[in-house]
Motif scaffolding. Structure first.
Motif, mmCIF file in Angstrom:
data_model
loop_
_atom_site.group_PDB
_atom_site.id
_atom_site.type_symbol
_atom_site.label_atom_id
_atom_site.label_comp_id
_atom_site.label_asym_id
_atom_site.label_seq_id
_atom_site.Cartn_x
_atom_site.Cartn_y
_atom_site.Cartn_z
ATOM 1 N N ASP A 227 48.082 97.571 21.557
ATOM 2 C CA ASP A 227 49.079 98.517 22.088
ATOM 3 C C ASP A 227 48.595 99.127 23.405
ATOM 4 O OD1 ASP A 227 51.594 99.660 21.959
ATOM 5 O OD2 ASP A 227 50.888 101.469 20.944
ATOM 6 N N HIS A 229 49.314 99.758 26.782
ATOM 7 C CA HIS A 229 50.477 99.786 27.675
ATOM 8 C C HIS A 229 50.092 99.657 29.144
ATOM 9 C CE1 HIS A 229 53.738 100.577 24.824
ATOM 10 N NE2 HIS A 229 52.805 101.204 24.103
ATOM 11 N N HIS A 257 53.094 93.846 18.158
ATOM 12 C CA HIS A 257 52.671 95.186 17.756
ATOM 13 C C HIS A 257 53.261 95.568 16.395
ATOM 14 C CE1 HIS A 257 51.178 99.213 18.136
ATOM 15 N NE2 HIS A 257 52.399 99.724 18.025
#
Length: 264
Positions: A227, A229, A257
């Motif tokens: 995860d 980003h 995810h």
């Protein structure tokens, strides 16, 4: 004729029929004829096996034990009623993963499915010892016959219903066809930067090898699994001029995810 020396007519001369025909021939089955609408492919396969061929559906050999139909799914409805005229006593099977056994109903008394779950290309030799076969027939006698026939080629032979086989087929699309398309995208991105696709081969090989020992979810790595980003947003910026690939990246990352956090 003994059960391990069935006489067979192959209907089709494409990728599946080519590999299956040669393997059955090498295993001791008698391939009596090849039928294909395309003379070039019929002749090529017949010459490799050493049997006659025809492009005339009315001239197909009428004295075989098994007729194996390996054609595009879209033509089966139209061609099967003609094929079953060859021999009313024979066993007729198709090799399609997503087509029900019921396509034979009302056409012939003996019918079934012989589905080899593998990707086939004429340029690549296939080791049938590693191929999983999924069998279905409308009688126990013919189920046993198909199991014996497939067992000449592989130790991995199983019974599967038409409904189960549909799930095998859609799963194979994800595992094989979609995965290969990811390679195509990878090659496209690398080529745009003057980099060779071969640089990815050790990574591809290790990824495939890992799922022999770990579940796919456990084997997953990368920014979506973590995860992360920052990296994912950077990748999406790089793909700004590739909107289709960018959307694939976003959707697949979201799904990775979700799988990674399922049950947590």
């Amino acid at each position: 004729m003994s059960s391990n020396h069935q006489s067979i007519v192959l209907i089709g001369a494409g990728n599946v029929a080519t590999h299956l025909g040669n393997a059955l021939h090498e295993a001791g089955c008698t391939i009596k004829m090849i039928y294909s609408r395309t003379q070039e492919s019929a002749k090529e396969l017949a010459e490799s096996i050493g049997c006659p061929y025809t492009t005339d559906i009315t001239s197909i050999d009428n004295d075989a034990d098994i007729y194996i139909v390996s054609l595009k799914d879209s033509v089966l409805d139209s061609i099967l009623p003609e094929i079953v005229k060859c021999n009313s006593k024979a066993l007729y099977v198709h090799t399609a993963g997503s087509v029900s056994i019921d396509i034979w109903k009302g056409l012939t008394d003996r019918y079934g499915v012989l589905y080899p779950m593998q990707t086939f290309s004429k340029q690549r030799k296939v080791d049938f010892n590693n191929v999983h076969f999924f069998i279905e027939a409308n009688s126990k006698q013919d189920t046993d016959l198909l199991i014996r026939t497939a067992s000449l080629l592989s130790e991995h032979v199983f019974e599967a219903s038409s409904e189960q086989r549909k799930y095998l087929h859609i799963s194979a699309v994800f595992a094989c066809n979609f995965t290969n398309h990811m390679y195509a995208i990878c090659e496209h991105l690398l080529t745009s930067q003057g980099l060779p696709f071969s640089a990815m081969l050790p990574l591809i090989d290790e990824t495939a090898e890992k799922v022999h020992h770990l579940s796919p979810v456990s084997a997953q790595t990368g920014p979506a699994q973590r995860d992360d980003h920052n990296i994912m947003n950077s990748h999406l910026d790089m793909l700004e001029e590739e909107p289709r690939i960018s959307e694939l990246y976003r959707l697949i990352s979201e799904d990775i995810h979700k799988f990674a956090t399922k049950g947590k």
